[in-house]
Design an enzyme around this catalytic site. Structure first.
Site, PDB file in Angstrom:
ATOM      1  CE1 TYR A 161      80.640  11.229  41.500  1.00  0.00           C
ATOM      2  CE2 TYR A 161      78.018  10.727  41.726  1.00  0.00           C
ATOM      3  CZ  TYR A 161      78.784  12.098  41.590  1.00  0.00           C
ATOM      4  OH  TYR A 161      78.584  13.194  42.266  1.00  0.00           O
ATOM      5  NE  ARG A 219      54.262  15.002  38.690  1.00  0.00           N
ATOM      6  CZ  ARG A 219      53.659  14.290  39.195  1.00  0.00           C
ATOM      7  NH1 ARG A 219      53.843  12.809  38.340  1.00  0.00           N
ATOM      8  NH2 ARG A 219      52.354  14.556  39.485  1.00  0.00           N
ATOM      9  CG  ASP A 237      77.639   6.246  34.662  1.00  0.00           C
ATOM     10  OD1 ASP A 237      77.714   7.334  33.542  1.00  0.00           O
ATOM     11  OD2 ASP A 237      77.557   6.474  35.823  1.00  0.00           O
ATOM     12  CE  LYS A 244      79.600  15.308  35.967  1.00  0.00           C
ATOM     13  NZ  LYS A 244      78.430  14.669  36.171  1.00  0.00           N
TER      14      LYS A 244
HETATM   15  C1  LIG Z   1      79.989   8.461  36.186  1.00  0.00           C
HETATM   16  C2  LIG Z   1      79.507   9.566  35.944  1.00  0.00           C
HETATM   17  N1  LIG Z   1      77.163   9.203  36.959  1.00  0.00           N
HETATM   18  C3  LIG Z   1      77.084  10.099  37.105  1.00  0.00           C
HETATM   19  C4  LIG Z   1      77.542  10.779  37.958  1.00  0.00           C
HETATM   20  C5  LIG Z   1      75.874  11.888  38.804  1.00  0.00           C
HETATM   21  O1  LIG Z   1      75.469  12.587  38.108  1.00  0.00           O
HETATM   22  P1  LIG Z   1      75.192  13.896  38.274  1.00  0.00           P
HETATM   23  O2  LIG Z   1      76.109  15.069  38.944  1.00  0.00           O
HETATM   24  O3  LIG Z   1      74.477  14.833  36.996  1.00  0.00           O
HETATM   25  O4  LIG Z   1      73.681  14.198  39.212  1.00  0.00           O
HETATM   26  C6  LIG Z   1      78.481  11.432  37.931  1.00  0.00           C
HETATM   27  C7  LIG Z   1      78.975  12.599  38.456  1.00  0.00           C
HETATM   28  O5  LIG Z   1      80.087  13.029  38.703  1.00  0.00           O
HETATM   29  C8  LIG Z   1      79.502  10.535  37.112  1.00  0.00           C
HETATM   30  O6  LIG Z   1      80.764  11.077  37.297  1.00  0.00           O
END
Ligand SMILES: Cc1ncc(COP(=O)(O)O)c(C=O)c1O
Length: 391
Positions: free
Chosen positions: A109, A56, A181, A206
């Protein structure tokens, strides 16, 4: 990024010698590390000397992928997290406390919005939600206690583009941090630190990993101070990534630029095909010249990535019908994987959500989202063609 160009860096940037002359970085599948003596343990806990204590707190495989991501983004350090959501948490909560205010764009998101508004409010952090593309709204929302601005560009699911440099100037004037992001773009297509961001987050689930077999995230600090705060937060809250996922992600990143180039060219062709189709009302893709954010995307990105949203004539039934008719594409949420993923939120992910809330999130009956993969583009178009002919 130093010395070499991007594609070389994504392969060679591990930054430290691989142990035991191994060619690929091994998976250190261990929860803890032994000490040679009590003095050795005391030394490591005091932050002196080389070595690991407990996974961790740090692990060689996790470190390796963190070094690559920090290097590709051009930040001081990266912290690998157990998911993208864990990275959102680690990119914001170390920098705010009860009584502070944050500004978030309205096209994040969905779970990021909930975390940074409703959830944050429970801990005394107030948020203002602003139109992602309107710099005046950001400026006018700044308060004396504003500590941070959070944006996502391109955004999920409308692909709206936010002016990173413009927002970063507002953040600097307000003495606030800018968190971006960068999931949809990746460091290959967009470099938020060069445009004024302080922290970059990723859902590595992704494009970074790219193969649809890992849930993981990163929070990258531009400076040592920012990085240390993120790292301490994750050590304490236990949102760290694990060694196996780190290994897979490290491996995925080695082909990031190749995948993104192919994602870009395939998506451009699919977007143009959809735009010319008589059953399609509107296509949302930053690579199309008549897309609202096209000029800005051209300025701050070097490619448009591979998520396309489009509105189908015939609304709900047409969308659901297309989902039933496609043959090769995978019916799934997520994006940025090697295969093409398609989903119709109104009949799938958001089918249980009240209409009013769906509209607020931009989820209309017409909206369909496709994450264009790496297959031969003729086959992707052929699958859409036969599917659309049936709706
Ligand atoms: C732009 C974006 N940010 C954050 C996230 C969250 O990521 P995770 O599903 O890996 O927790 C997503 C998930 O689809 C996303 O599309």
């Amino acid at each position: 990024m130093k010395e070499h160009k991007f594609s070389t860096n994504q392969i060679h940037l591990e930054g430290h010698k691989k142990p035991f002359n191994s060619h690929s970085f091994p998976i250190f599948q261990t929860s803890t590390f032994y000490f040679d003596s009590p003095e050795h343990g005391a030394e490591l806990f005091a932050g002196k000397g080389e070595g690991y204590i407990y996974t961790r707190l740090g692990n060689p495989t996790i470190d390796a992928v963190e070094k690559v991501v920090a290097g590709l983004e051009g930040g001081f350090g990266a912290t690998a997290t157990s998911s993208g959501m864990s990275a959102v948490l680690a990119s914001v909560f170390p920098f705010v406390k009860a009584g502070d205010h944050i500004i978030v764009s309205d096209t994040l998101y969905g779970a990021s919005t909930t975390l940074l508004t409703d959830f944050a409010a429970r801990y005394g952090v107030e948020s203002s939600v602003v139109k992602s593309t309107d710099l005046n709204e950001y400026k006018n929302s700044v308060k004396s206690n504003t500590k941070l601005i959070y944006i996502e560009t391109p955004a999920n699911p409308t692909l709206s583009i936010t002016d990173i440099r413009g927002v970063s100037e507002i953040a600097k004037n307000a003495n606030a941090l800018l968190v971006v992001d960068n999931t949809f773009a990746t460091p290959y297509l967009q470099r938020p630190f060069e445009l004024g961001a302080d922290v970059i987050m990723h859902s590595a689930t992704k494009y970074l990993n790219g193969h649809g077999d890992v849930v993981m995230g990163f929070s990258v600090g531009k400076t040592e101070e920012l990085h240390k705060k993120i790292r301490s937060f994750t050590k304490l809250t236990g949102g760290n990534a694990n060694p196996f996922d780190s290994y897979l992600c490290l491996r995925g990143i080695k082909t990031l630029s190749l995948r993104m180039d192919k994602h870009n060219t395939n998506a451009q062709k699919v977007a143009e095909y959809l735009q010319g189709h008589d059953k399609v009302l509107k296509v949302y893709y930053p690579g199309l010249p008549d897309f609202e954010g096209h000029e800005l995307a051209k300025k701050q990105m070097t490619g448009f990535s591979s998520v396309i949203a489009f509105d189908l004539k015939g609304g709900f039934e047409a969308g659901k019908g297309l989902m039933k008719s496609v043959k090769m594409m995978t019916l799934a949420v997520s994006l940025g994987t090697i295969d093409t993923l398609i989903q119709h939120p109104a009949s799938m992910t958001h089918s249980g959500v009240p209409r009013e809330e769906k509209m607020k999130a931009g989820i209309t009956d017409e909206l369909t989202r496709i994450s264009v993969g790496l297959e031969d583009v003729e086959d992707i178009i052929q699958d859409l063609e036969q599917g659309l002919s049936k709706v």
